[in-house]
Write a protein that holds these residues in place. Structure first.
Motif: not given
Length: 463
Positions: A1-24
């Protein structure tokens, strides 16, 4: 299954990681159990906005869902954006802007100023700057003004002998883009950041920013003087001489009856905005009333079904509601107090030192702009403005206006989405845009900011 073009996987992963890191990583505070969660949610939402890793409606929906499911803040705070004056000001502005486009009023107003460009690049840039500034009072959306002006400017550049890629053509296009974004920073309803600031000022601090007050404090220096600076910097970077062609005389588009009626509506609307100190009606209610008049069957300016096609308008409304809600969540959860304590300890704001407090708070906002873009900076800085104002013993309204210094100092085009979009539409390179924004902002730090302080002192803002 391909990822829709409207989603950018790498920035999504980086931002999510930073968000979780901030919480921890950030220590949890007694008495404010949800403060760190609010900061993590802010990192995620602002990161999504800055990187466009997810479409607006997705990250906005995630913000509301996470805030409600985990009870990060009361429901009233989460949904405060939909009740804010900013939301209704944008709602009215979307309809007024659409009406100006459909009736052709915006194009006619632009052509009044651009009908005779002559054969001098400096003269052409001055007329372009005046046209873009005039449209700011008519169309309360930077990107809409840019879209109206760019085709007209391209035609004028062709007639003056400035072909694609020439310095003169780039200078003219950069002028309308930069003026459309920078100068209206001094006009309350003209740009989304101004509206966001006013909405959060009301919802978080109970401060109503009037049209006249905002215009007086910001338009002369942050608006007009910076506009003059922009024209001068563009001429320095992109000097050129027009070809010996006959004077460009643009064929005027006749003013339709609908456009005439809209002109009356807009004139009354601007008049009501300018006199809000007298009658006390907030800009949002004025804008919504004007929008309703535009949609009345007997007026004939705009058909209700035409609004349905305005996807960008609905996204703008959702973005406003998200940012205002985010600011309210930061304040209600105690995160704003937590951030304020860190800033106060690091900067040492002191009473009886207005110049120092003004300079340091301006610098903090400018630095934040590098990381969070304009909407993010406003959302992050607004919740603790009251604490800073109390510590520095300056009026809250003065501290709010200092935030304008931050988001009006744009060093790179990516910090202001209308500017970045304008460069793409006009096919002007990011490098050319950066030449102007960086120099203008650098000179602004050395001149505009000190002059603004002196102007405010003369107005008695810090008394």
């Amino acid at each position: 299954m391909t990822v829709p073009k409207v989603i950018r996987p790498l920035p999504l992963l980086v931002v999510t990681t930073l968000s979780l890191a901030a919480y921890v990583i950030i220590p949890h505070q007694e008495g404010h159990p949800m403060a760190v969660a609010a900061i993590a949610l802010t990192v995620f939402t602002i990161g999504m906005m800055a990187t466009a890793a997810l479409p607006e409606f997705i990250y906005a929906s995630l913000f509301f869902a996470v805030a409600l499911i985990f009870e990060i803040a009361p429901i009233e705070a989460v949904f405060s954006g939909f009740q804010s004056d900013a939301f209704w000001l944008v709602a009215g502005g979307v309809i007024l802007g659409l009406a100006a486009d459909k009736t052709g009023l915006g194009t006619v107003v632009a052509q009044v100023f651009l009908s005779r460009m002559g054969d001098s690049l400096p003269y052409a840039l001055i007329r372009l700057a005046i046209a873009a500034t005039a449209l700011a009072f008519l169309i309360p959306a930077a990107i809409a003004r840019v879209i109206i002006l760019i085709p007209i400017v391209q035609g004028a550049a062709d007639a003056m002998g400035f072909g694609p890629g020439s310095r003169g053509r780039r200078a003219m296009l950069l002028c309308v883009i930069m003026i459309s974004v920078f100068v209206p920073m001094g006009i309350l309803p003209a740009n989304a950041p101004n509206v966001l600031l006013a909405g959060l000022a009301d919802s978080l601090h109970g401060v109503t920013i009037t049209y006249g007050q905002y215009l007086l404090m910001n338009f002369p220096i942050t608006g007009l003087l910076k506009g003059v600076m922009i024209v001068a910097v563009i001429l320095y970077w992109f000097p050129d001489h027009a070809a010996p062609v006959e004077t460009y005389l643009m064929e005027r588009v006749p003013l339709s009856p609908e456009a005439r009626r809209l002109a009356v509506i807009v004139t009354i609307t601007v008049g009501m905005w300018a006199t809000d100190v007298i009658h006390g009606i907030t800009p949002g209610w004025v804008a919504v009333t004007a929008a309703v008049v535009c949609l009345l069957p007997g007026v004939g300016v705009l058909m209700p079904r035409q609004i349905v096609t305005q996807r960008n308008g609905f996204i703008a409304l959702l973005t406003i509601a998200t940012i205002v809600g985010l600011g309210a969540v930061l304040a209600a959860s105690g995160a704003g107090t937590l951030i304020a304590d860190v800033l106060l300890a690091a900067t040492n704001f002191e009473p009886m030192r207005p110049a120092y407090n003004y300079s340091v708070f301006s610098a903090i906002n400018i630095a934040m702009m590098m990381l969070a873009t304009i909407p993010g900076t406003i959302a992050i800085m607004m919740p603790f403005v009251g604490t800073i104002a109390e510590t520095a013993q300056i009026p809250v309204s003065a501290a709010l206006m200092i935030i304008v210094n931050g988001y009006a100092t744009v060093f790179f085009p990516y910090q202001a989405s209308p500017m970045l979009a304008g460069l793409r539409i006009a096919n002007v390179s990011f490098t050319d845009g950066t030449k102007i924004t960086f120099v203008v902002s650098l000179v602004s730090v050395l001149t505009i900011l000190p002059l603004t302080y002196l102007w405010w002192r003369w107005l008695g803002v810090f008394d």
